[in-house]
Every structure is written in structure tokens, then in C-alpha cells.
Scaffold this motif. Sequence first.
Motif, PDB file in Angstrom:
ATOM      1  N   GLU A 127       0.797  -1.222   0.000  1.00 45.81           N
ATOM      2  CA  GLU A 127       0.000   0.000   0.000  1.00 45.81           C
ATOM      3  C   GLU A 127       0.832   1.275   0.000  1.00 45.81           C
ATOM      4  OE1 GLU A 127      -2.867   2.747  -0.042  1.00 45.81           O
ATOM      5  OE2 GLU A 127      -3.239   0.639  -0.307  1.00 45.81           O
ATOM      6  N   HIS A 128       1.597   1.484   1.033  1.00 43.86           N
ATOM      7  CA  HIS A 128       2.298   2.755   1.177  1.00 43.86           C
ATOM      8  C   HIS A 128       3.406   2.931   0.150  1.00 43.86           C
ATOM      9  CE1 HIS A 128       0.897   5.447   4.133  1.00 43.86           C
ATOM     10  NE2 HIS A 128       2.074   5.744   4.633  1.00 43.86           N
TER      11      HIS A 128
ATOM     12  N   MET B  17     -11.331 -13.298   0.181  1.00 44.90           N
ATOM     13  CA  MET B  17     -11.494 -12.611  -1.088  1.00 44.90           C
ATOM     14  C   MET B  17     -11.105 -13.568  -2.198  1.00 44.90           C
ATOM     15  SD  MET B  17     -12.523  -9.519  -0.471  1.00 44.90           S
ATOM     16  CE  MET B  17     -12.060  -8.468  -1.822  1.00 44.90           C
ATOM     17  N   ASP B  18     -11.482 -13.256  -3.426  1.00 38.90           N
ATOM     18  CA  ASP B  18     -11.170 -14.100  -4.558  1.00 38.90           C
ATOM     19  C   ASP B  18      -9.668 -14.111  -4.859  1.00 38.90           C
ATOM     20  OD1 ASP B  18     -13.869 -14.533  -4.716  1.00 38.90           O
ATOM     21  OD2 ASP B  18     -14.184 -13.062  -6.296  1.00 38.90           O
ATOM     22  N   VAL B  19      -8.946 -13.087  -4.439  1.00 39.00           N
ATOM     23  CA  VAL B  19      -7.521 -12.989  -4.697  1.00 39.00           C
ATOM     24  C   VAL B  19      -6.791 -12.892  -3.358  1.00 39.00           C
ATOM     25  CG1 VAL B  19      -5.744 -11.668  -5.884  1.00 39.00           C
ATOM     26  CG2 VAL B  19      -8.046 -11.739  -6.818  1.00 39.00           C
ATOM     27  N   PRO B  20      -6.365 -14.037  -2.784  1.00 37.98           N
ATOM     28  CA  PRO B  20      -5.701 -13.982  -1.493  1.00 37.98           C
ATOM     29  C   PRO B  20      -4.343 -13.304  -1.612  1.00 37.98           C
ATOM     30  CG  PRO B  20      -5.698 -16.224  -2.344  1.00 37.98           C
ATOM     31  CD  PRO B  20      -6.488 -15.376  -3.293  1.00 37.98           C
ATOM     32  N   SER B  21      -3.997 -12.516  -0.617  1.00 35.42           N
ATOM     33  CA  SER B  21      -2.717 -11.828  -0.600  1.00 35.42           C
ATOM     34  C   SER B  21      -2.384 -11.492   0.844  1.00 35.42           C
ATOM     35  CB  SER B  21      -2.798 -10.536  -1.422  1.00 35.42           C
ATOM     36  OG  SER B  21      -3.680  -9.621  -0.797  1.00 35.42           O
ATOM     37  N   THR B  22      -1.185 -10.982   1.034  1.00 32.10           N
ATOM     38  CA  THR B  22      -0.766 -10.563   2.372  1.00 32.10           C
ATOM     39  C   THR B  22      -1.708  -9.501   2.907  1.00 32.10           C
ATOM     40  OG1 THR B  22       1.514 -11.017   1.761  1.00 32.10           O
ATOM     41  CG2 THR B  22       1.164  -9.624   3.696  1.00 32.10           C
ATOM     42  N   GLU B  23      -2.103  -8.551   2.048  1.00 32.08           N
ATOM     43  CA  GLU B  23      -3.001  -7.484   2.467  1.00 32.08           C
ATOM     44  C   GLU B  23      -4.356  -8.041   2.878  1.00 32.08           C
ATOM     45  OE1 GLU B  23      -1.357  -7.310  -0.521  1.00 32.08           O
ATOM     46  OE2 GLU B  23       0.181  -5.890   0.062  1.00 32.08           O
ATOM     47  N   GLN B  24      -4.852  -9.029   2.131  1.00 37.10           N
ATOM     48  CA  GLN B  24      -6.145  -9.613   2.460  1.00 37.10           C
ATOM     49  C   GLN B  24      -6.088 -10.367   3.783  1.00 37.10           C
ATOM     50  OE1 GLN B  24      -8.760  -8.768   1.013  1.00 37.10           O
ATOM     51  NE2 GLN B  24      -7.817  -7.765  -0.732  1.00 37.10           N
TER      52      GLN B  24
ATOM     53  N   ARG C 277      -4.069  -9.693   6.268  1.00 41.25           N
ATOM     54  CA  ARG C 277      -3.974  -8.655   7.300  1.00 41.25           C
ATOM     55  C   ARG C 277      -5.349  -8.041   7.555  1.00 41.25           C
ATOM     56  NH1 ARG C 277      -2.736  -6.995  11.792  1.00 41.25           N
ATOM     57  NH2 ARG C 277      -2.163  -4.838  12.032  1.00 41.25           N
ATOM     58  N   LEU C 278      -6.096  -7.775   6.497  1.00 42.33           N
ATOM     59  CA  LEU C 278      -7.442  -7.230   6.632  1.00 42.33           C
ATOM     60  C   LEU C 278      -8.328  -8.197   7.407  1.00 42.33           C
ATOM     61  CD1 LEU C 278      -9.626  -5.129   6.033  1.00 42.33           C
ATOM     62  CD2 LEU C 278      -9.981  -6.254   3.826  1.00 42.33           C
ATOM     63  N   ALA C 279      -8.240  -9.484   7.083  1.00 41.77           N
ATOM     64  CA  ALA C 279      -9.051 -10.488   7.788  1.00 41.77           C
ATOM     65  C   ALA C 279      -8.704 -10.508   9.281  1.00 41.77           C
ATOM     66  CB  ALA C 279      -8.840 -11.864   7.172  1.00 41.77           C
ATOM     67  N   GLU C 280      -7.423 -10.388   9.608  1.00 40.05           N
ATOM     68  CA  GLU C 280      -7.012 -10.350  11.015  1.00 40.05           C
ATOM     69  C   GLU C 280      -7.597  -9.126  11.714  1.00 40.05           C
ATOM     70  OE1 GLU C 280      -2.749 -10.364  10.878  1.00 40.05           O
ATOM     71  OE2 GLU C 280      -2.657 -12.445  10.174  1.00 40.05           O
ATOM     72  N   CYS C 281      -7.556  -7.987  11.042  1.00 42.08           N
ATOM     73  CA  CYS C 281      -8.089  -6.753  11.628  1.00 42.08           C
ATOM     74  C   CYS C 281      -9.611  -6.830  11.778  1.00 42.08           C
ATOM     75  CB  CYS C 281      -7.689  -5.542  10.785  1.00 42.08           C
ATOM     76  SG  CYS C 281      -5.925  -5.149  10.863  1.00 42.08           S
ATOM     77  N   ILE C 282     -10.282  -7.420  10.804  1.00 44.03           N
ATOM     78  CA  ILE C 282     -11.733  -7.581  10.884  1.00 44.03           C
ATOM     79  C   ILE C 282     -12.101  -8.460  12.065  1.00 44.03           C
ATOM     80  CG2 ILE C 282     -13.722  -8.664   9.740  1.00 44.03           C
ATOM     81  CD1 ILE C 282     -12.675  -7.472   7.114  1.00 44.03           C
ATOM     82  N   ASP C 283     -11.307  -9.506  12.299  1.00 43.17           N
ATOM     83  CA  ASP C 283     -11.576 -10.411  13.416  1.00 43.17           C
ATOM     84  C   ASP C 283     -11.472  -9.712  14.769  1.00 43.17           C
ATOM     85  OD1 ASP C 283     -12.098 -12.498  11.726  1.00 43.17           O
ATOM     86  OD2 ASP C 283     -10.096 -13.389  11.899  1.00 43.17           O
ATOM     87  N   GLU C 284     -10.745  -8.594  14.831  1.00 46.33           N
ATOM     88  CA  GLU C 284     -10.583  -7.847  16.083  1.00 46.33           C
ATOM     89  C   GLU C 284     -11.760  -6.917  16.374  1.00 46.33           C
ATOM     90  OE1 GLU C 284      -6.796  -5.855  16.159  1.00 46.33           O
ATOM     91  OE2 GLU C 284      -5.716  -7.698  15.643  1.00 46.33           O
ATOM     92  N   LEU C 285     -12.658  -6.712  15.420  1.00 53.64           N
ATOM     93  CA  LEU C 285     -13.799  -5.809  15.607  1.00 53.64           C
ATOM     94  C   LEU C 285     -14.851  -6.426  16.519  1.00 53.64           C
ATOM     95  CD1 LEU C 285     -14.411  -4.617  11.937  1.00 53.64           C
ATOM     96  CD2 LEU C 285     -13.248  -3.346  13.750  1.00 53.64           C
ATOM     97  N   ASP C 286     -15.699  -5.554  17.109  1.00 53.08           N
ATOM     98  CA  ASP C 286     -16.879  -6.031  17.832  1.00 53.08           C
ATOM     99  C   ASP C 286     -17.751  -6.800  16.840  1.00 53.08           C
ATOM    100  OD1 ASP C 286     -15.913  -4.332  19.749  1.00 53.08           O
ATOM    101  OD2 ASP C 286     -17.669  -3.036  19.804  1.00 53.08           O
TER     102      ASP C 286
ATOM    103  N   CYS D 148      -5.832  -0.348  12.731  1.00 51.69           N
ATOM    104  CA  CYS D 148      -5.211  -1.673  12.740  1.00 51.69           C
ATOM    105  C   CYS D 148      -4.316  -1.863  11.517  1.00 51.69           C
ATOM    106  CB  CYS D 148      -6.299  -2.751  12.792  1.00 51.69           C
ATOM    107  SG  CYS D 148      -5.675  -4.435  12.779  1.00 51.69           S
ATOM    108  N   LEU D 149      -4.796  -1.449  10.364  1.00 54.89           N
ATOM    109  CA  LEU D 149      -4.027  -1.653   9.126  1.00 54.89           C
ATOM    110  C   LEU D 149      -2.818  -0.737   9.035  1.00 54.89           C
ATOM    111  CD1 LEU D 149      -6.988  -2.144   6.650  1.00 54.89           C
ATOM    112  CD2 LEU D 149      -5.342  -3.889   7.397  1.00 54.89           C
TER     113      LEU D 149
END
Length: 175
Positions: free
Chosen positions: A2-3, A109-116, A118-127, A172-173
Motif C-alpha cells: 500500500e504505502h 477474497m477471490d484474490v488472497p494476498s498478504t493485504e487480504q 492482514r485485513l481479515a485479522e483486523c476484521i476479526d478484532e472488531l466487535d 489496525c491496518l
Amino acid sequence: MEHEELFPLLCATADGKKEQFAELYTKTSAQIYAVALRILKRKELAEEATQDTFIKVWHGASNYQRSKGTVLTWMVSIVRYRALDLLRYHNIRNEVVLDPDNDAPSTSMDVPSTEQRRLAECIDELDEQQRQAIHLAYYGGLSHQEVVKHLNSPLGTIKSWIRRGLQSLQRCLSL
């Protein structure tokens, strides 16, 4: 990715540099298409939404505000709104299939990647409520009103869950 990669490519795109726009397209088109396909569930409409998104990115790259999120987040919001417009235009009822274990759609997601991942990990931390509302709105393509009906909660509450959840994801991201 990303950055280090996307932001300079978007800046160059804002300056009208076609080669960098092509590279931005190459690096993000699969993810943008996956979001469109997840919402629209029809290949031809997902392709249309993806194309419209990149046209908007080409013409509006200078409108991107780094303080409001990542380049990819900005692009995903563009494709999401375009996909929702296409759903309404074609009068398509989008059904969301929920995972029976947690009453939320899968984060894969249909295209797994490091970013995806990481996003899944961050989503799991949500209420749980934030996670459900974000899944329904962004992965399921439901409008806020449809999320209200699905979760049986007031509109203001749904908007707060989504807003706070997105803020948490952004924090988180960025770690």
C-alpha cells in the motif's frame, strides 16, 4: 504494498502519467474486480463496475485525501458505490449468504494476498456488531437501510457501528 507502491502511483496518475496508471491498474484491478463481483454476482456487471471505477480513478486521482484512508480503501469505496448503483439500476436484489457459525459473510477474497490476510485479522478484532454491519455493507453490498432491516437496529446505530468499525480497521491496518 500500500504505502510503498500505490500512493506514488496514484500521485503520478493525478499528474496524467499513463504508465503509472497502468501499473496501478495492474496492481489493484483483481481486488477491485473481486469486490465488484462479490456485490454484483454477475461477471459482465462486475467488469462494468471495475471499468467505471478506473475511469473515475483516472479523472479523480487528485481528489484522493490520504487522511481519509488508504489508496486501496478509496478505490474499494468507489467500486462499491458503483456496484450498488448498478444493482439499483438493474433492479437486482442482492442476497447475502451468511456463515451459520457467526452470522457474517466470509472474509475471504477471490484474490488472497498478504493485504487480504492482514485485513481479515483486523476484521476479526472488531466487535461482532461492527463486523456484521461492515460485512453486510461492504462485502454484501447492502445499503444502510438494508443493513438496518437485516440486523434489526436503528439507522444511527448501524452508521455508528460502520463508522467506528472502519476507523478501527484503519488504525489496525496502519500498524
